[in-house]
Write a protein that holds these residues in place. Structure first.
Motif, PDB file in Angstrom:
ATOM      1  N   CYS A   1       9.211 -31.293 -44.188  1.00  0.00           N
ATOM      2  CA  CYS A   1       8.167 -31.519 -43.621  1.00  0.00           C
ATOM      3  C   CYS A   1       7.162 -30.762 -43.994  1.00  0.00           C
ATOM      4  O   CYS A   1       7.450 -29.770 -45.158  1.00  0.00           O
ATOM      5  N   VAL A   2       6.603 -32.032 -44.721  1.00  0.00           N
ATOM      6  CA  VAL A   2       5.126 -31.178 -46.001  1.00  0.00           C
ATOM      7  C   VAL A   2       3.771 -31.421 -45.441  1.00  0.00           C
ATOM      8  O   VAL A   2       3.473 -30.935 -46.109  1.00  0.00           O
ATOM      9  N   ALA A   3       3.937 -31.438 -44.421  1.00  0.00           N
ATOM     10  CA  ALA A   3       2.271 -31.855 -44.320  1.00  0.00           C
ATOM     11  C   ALA A   3       2.677 -31.976 -42.012  1.00  0.00           C
ATOM     12  O   ALA A   3       2.600 -32.556 -42.048  1.00  0.00           O
ATOM     13  N   GLY A   4       1.305 -31.106 -41.159  1.00  0.00           N
ATOM     14  CA  GLY A   4       0.810 -30.848 -40.117  1.00  0.00           C
ATOM     15  C   GLY A   4       2.233 -30.473 -39.392  1.00  0.00           C
ATOM     16  O   GLY A   4       2.951 -29.800 -39.971  1.00  0.00           O
ATOM     17  N   ARG A   5       2.544 -31.203 -38.156  1.00  0.00           N
ATOM     18  CA  ARG A   5       3.280 -30.484 -37.413  1.00  0.00           C
ATOM     19  C   ARG A   5       4.117 -31.662 -36.600  1.00  0.00           C
ATOM     20  O   ARG A   5       3.362 -32.519 -35.584  1.00  0.00           O
ATOM     21  N   GLY A   6       5.438 -32.018 -36.273  1.00  0.00           N
ATOM     22  CA  GLY A   6       6.229 -32.856 -35.596  1.00  0.00           C
ATOM     23  C   GLY A   6       7.729 -32.048 -34.920  1.00  0.00           C
ATOM     24  O   GLY A   6       7.622 -30.915 -34.955  1.00  0.00           O
ATOM     25  N   TRP A   7       7.896 -33.210 -34.152  1.00  0.00           N
ATOM     26  CA  TRP A   7       9.586 -32.723 -32.981  1.00  0.00           C
ATOM     27  C   TRP A   7      10.816 -33.131 -33.700  1.00  0.00           C
ATOM     28  O   TRP A   7       9.810 -34.340 -33.802  1.00  0.00           O
ATOM     29  N   TYR A   8      11.536 -32.629 -33.869  1.00  0.00           N
ATOM     30  CA  TYR A   8      12.851 -33.208 -33.820  1.00  0.00           C
ATOM     31  C   TYR A   8      13.391 -33.518 -32.994  1.00  0.00           C
ATOM     32  O   TYR A   8      13.884 -31.843 -32.371  1.00  0.00           O
ATOM     33  N   GLN A   9      14.390 -33.564 -32.251  1.00  0.00           N
ATOM     34  CA  GLN A   9      14.838 -33.489 -31.330  1.00  0.00           C
ATOM     35  C   GLN A   9      16.483 -34.441 -31.608  1.00  0.00           C
ATOM     36  O   GLN A   9      16.662 -35.731 -31.144  1.00  0.00           O
ATOM     37  N   GLU A  10      17.768 -33.647 -31.200  1.00  0.00           N
ATOM     38  CA  GLU A  10      19.045 -34.627 -31.073  1.00  0.00           C
ATOM     39  C   GLU A  10      19.038 -35.095 -29.338  1.00  0.00           C
ATOM     40  O   GLU A  10      18.531 -34.376 -28.600  1.00  0.00           O
ATOM     41  N   TRP A  11      19.996 -36.089 -28.964  1.00  0.00           N
ATOM     42  CA  TRP A  11      20.866 -36.181 -28.111  1.00  0.00           C
ATOM     43  C   TRP A  11      21.307 -34.887 -26.803  1.00  0.00           C
ATOM     44  O   TRP A  11      22.027 -34.708 -27.445  1.00  0.00           O
ATOM     45  N   GLY A  12      20.869 -34.595 -26.358  1.00  0.00           N
ATOM     46  CA  GLY A  12      21.085 -33.453 -25.017  1.00  0.00           C
ATOM     47  C   GLY A  12      20.992 -32.499 -26.076  1.00  0.00           C
ATOM     48  O   GLY A  12      21.347 -30.730 -24.539  1.00  0.00           O
ATOM     49  N   LYS A  13      20.078 -31.842 -26.647  1.00  0.00           N
ATOM     50  CA  LYS A  13      19.684 -30.695 -26.601  1.00  0.00           C
ATOM     51  C   LYS A  13      17.878 -30.758 -26.944  1.00  0.00           C
ATOM     52  O   LYS A  13      17.657 -31.468 -26.861  1.00  0.00           O
ATOM     53  N   ALA A  14      17.623 -29.465 -27.204  1.00  0.00           N
ATOM     54  CA  ALA A  14      16.232 -29.035 -27.222  1.00  0.00           C
ATOM     55  C   ALA A  14      15.427 -29.012 -28.217  1.00  0.00           C
ATOM     56  O   ALA A  14      15.712 -29.583 -29.204  1.00  0.00           O
ATOM     57  N   PRO A  15      13.932 -29.097 -28.046  1.00  0.00           N
ATOM     58  CA  PRO A  15      13.389 -30.468 -29.720  1.00  0.00           C
ATOM     59  C   PRO A  15      12.900 -29.069 -30.701  1.00  0.00           C
ATOM     60  O   PRO A  15      13.227 -27.780 -29.323  1.00  0.00           O
ATOM     61  N   VAL A  16      13.091 -28.872 -31.596  1.00  0.00           N
ATOM     62  CA  VAL A  16      11.950 -28.533 -32.811  1.00  0.00           C
ATOM     63  C   VAL A  16      11.627 -28.277 -32.973  1.00  0.00           C
ATOM     64  O   VAL A  16      11.380 -29.659 -33.480  1.00  0.00           O
ATOM     65  N   GLU A  17      10.865 -27.296 -32.886  1.00  0.00           N
ATOM     66  CA  GLU A  17       9.648 -27.987 -34.379  1.00  0.00           C
ATOM     67  C   GLU A  17       9.376 -28.194 -35.574  1.00  0.00           C
ATOM     68  O   GLU A  17      10.274 -27.431 -36.049  1.00  0.00           O
ATOM     69  N   MET A  18       8.825 -29.167 -36.761  1.00  0.00           N
ATOM     70  CA  MET A  18       9.311 -29.156 -37.600  1.00  0.00           C
ATOM     71  C   MET A  18       7.575 -28.401 -38.171  1.00  0.00           C
ATOM     72  O   MET A  18       6.665 -29.266 -37.488  1.00  0.00           O
TER      73      MET A  18
END
Length: 364
Positions: free
Chosen positions: A287-304
């Motif tokens: 991540c180089v700017a802003g805010r996002g999400w990453y999520q793997e199947w069956g797991k909780a989302p991770v903030e980026m």
């Protein structure tokens, strides 16, 4: 006696520091101006509530949206005024309404009457005298433009524009007393920060904001705050062109090749890609700017957030994208690439899954 002197100096330093930072009211004005310039009326509605809750008056917002027609055009100015009118109509209705949190988010409470927002009308609007005297309007415009620019300015290439700038923008519009000259430039810088292709004008108005009474620290803080809060994408990385893989995304994204096998992906607010799997290769996200999400199947989302690095294992189903209220930009490349490596696109990320990410973020 020394203790009294030390206490006085400490209080003076605290007061000086406070004076050098943006007020919550100024942030509210800036956020509304930025979203109006982008034409993002969906995000503007809760942001107008937030601004009103933070002390921006109704007439100040009217004046800001009116002024910005000179920078963004009448359609967006009128649309923003329409949003303000809608917010006021809903807020003043005698019917029960959702509760308004400090940040403008809405919380419903069925069957319970909620306290009506106490929003300030502000200074009553009155017709400026300059509107009835073209000479006075022009003279005021010359004075304001000279102060803003730091020197006399004459656009000889196009006398029509030179006259419109002096007589109308810096004369007629600046003659209104709902906003100070300093606040007008806060509004202008915020609006230009939300637009593409106006870097020279943004740079000029950032200096102009200082010339009209703001501190340089406040102007710098404004641009940083707009980016950190997701209203703009302040980045050195290229935005690129509309993503050729857009059919695998919900919302608008952009793609830029930055060389060395590294791609830069830019997501508008709410944009995300489909669930997908990288076969026989590891994908790296930075991540180089802003805010996002990453999520793997069956797991909780991770903030980026800027600086977050995620290595996506091969054969893992996942998605990534922007948060609801923020742009998002990440670099991506592949490593440990084996023969037969490829990408498999799967189903879209439905609203329930995406919204759960935001809900979890606000309640963790």
């Amino acid at each position: 006696m020394k203790r009294i002197v030390y206490l006085f100096v400490a209080l003076l330093m605290m007061a000086t520091a406070d004076a050098q930072t943006l007020t919550e009211r100024q942030k509210g004005l800036a956020a509304c101006a930025c979203l109006m310039a982008q034409g993002d009326m969906n995000r503007l509605e809760p942001t107008v509530r937030m601004a009103l809750n933070k002390g921006v008056t109704i007439n100040e917002l009217k004046e800001a949206f009116s002024q910005l027609y000179a920078y963004t055009g009448f359609p967006r100015s009128l649309n923003a005024l329409g949003v303000l009118s809608k917010v006021l109509e809903n807020g003043r209705s005698s019917e029960s309404h959702p509760s308004l949190l400090e940040d403008g988010r809405v919380v419903t409470d069925e069957g319970k009457a909620n306290k009506q927002p106490e929003w300030q009308e502000g200074k009553p609007w009155k017709r400026p005298a300059e509107w009835d005297d073209a000479k006075k309007a022009y003279e005021l415009g010359v004075k304001n433009q000279t102060q803003l620019s730091g020197k006399p300015f004459n656009y000889e290439f196009c006398p029509q524009d030179d006259y419109y700038l002096k007589s109308h923008l810096f004369g007629d519009i600046f003659a209104g007393d709902q906003l100070s000259a300093a606040d007008r430039e806060i509004v202008t810088v915020a609006a230009l920060s939300g637009l593409d292709g106006v870097a020279p004008q943004l740079a000029a108005h950032k200096q102009g904001a200082v010339n009209m009474g703001n501190l340089k620290q406040q102007v710098d803080e404004l641009c940083t705050w707009l980016c950190n809060e997701g209203y703009t994408l302040n980045t050195k990385w290229p935005k690129g062109e509309p993503n050729p893989y857009g059919k695998y995304f919900i919302g608008q994204s952009y793609l830029a090749d930055v060389g060395g096998g590294v791609m830069n992906v830019t997501f508008e607010p709410c944009c995300r890609n489909n669930w997908h799997i990288h076969h026989k290769q590891v994908q790296v996200l930075i991540c180089v700017a802003g805010r996002g999400w990453y999520q793997e199947w069956g797991k909780a989302p991770v903030e980026m957030t800027p600086g977050t690095v995620i290595a996506v294992p091969a054969e893992v189903k996942h998605w990534h994208g922007a948060q609801k209220d923020s742009w998002f930009q990440h670099l991506t490349y592949h490593k440990d690439v084996q023969e037969g490596a490829g990408n498999e696109w799967c189903e879209p990320v439905d609203d329930a899954t995406y919204n759960a990410s935001s809900y979890r973020h606000h309640h963790d």
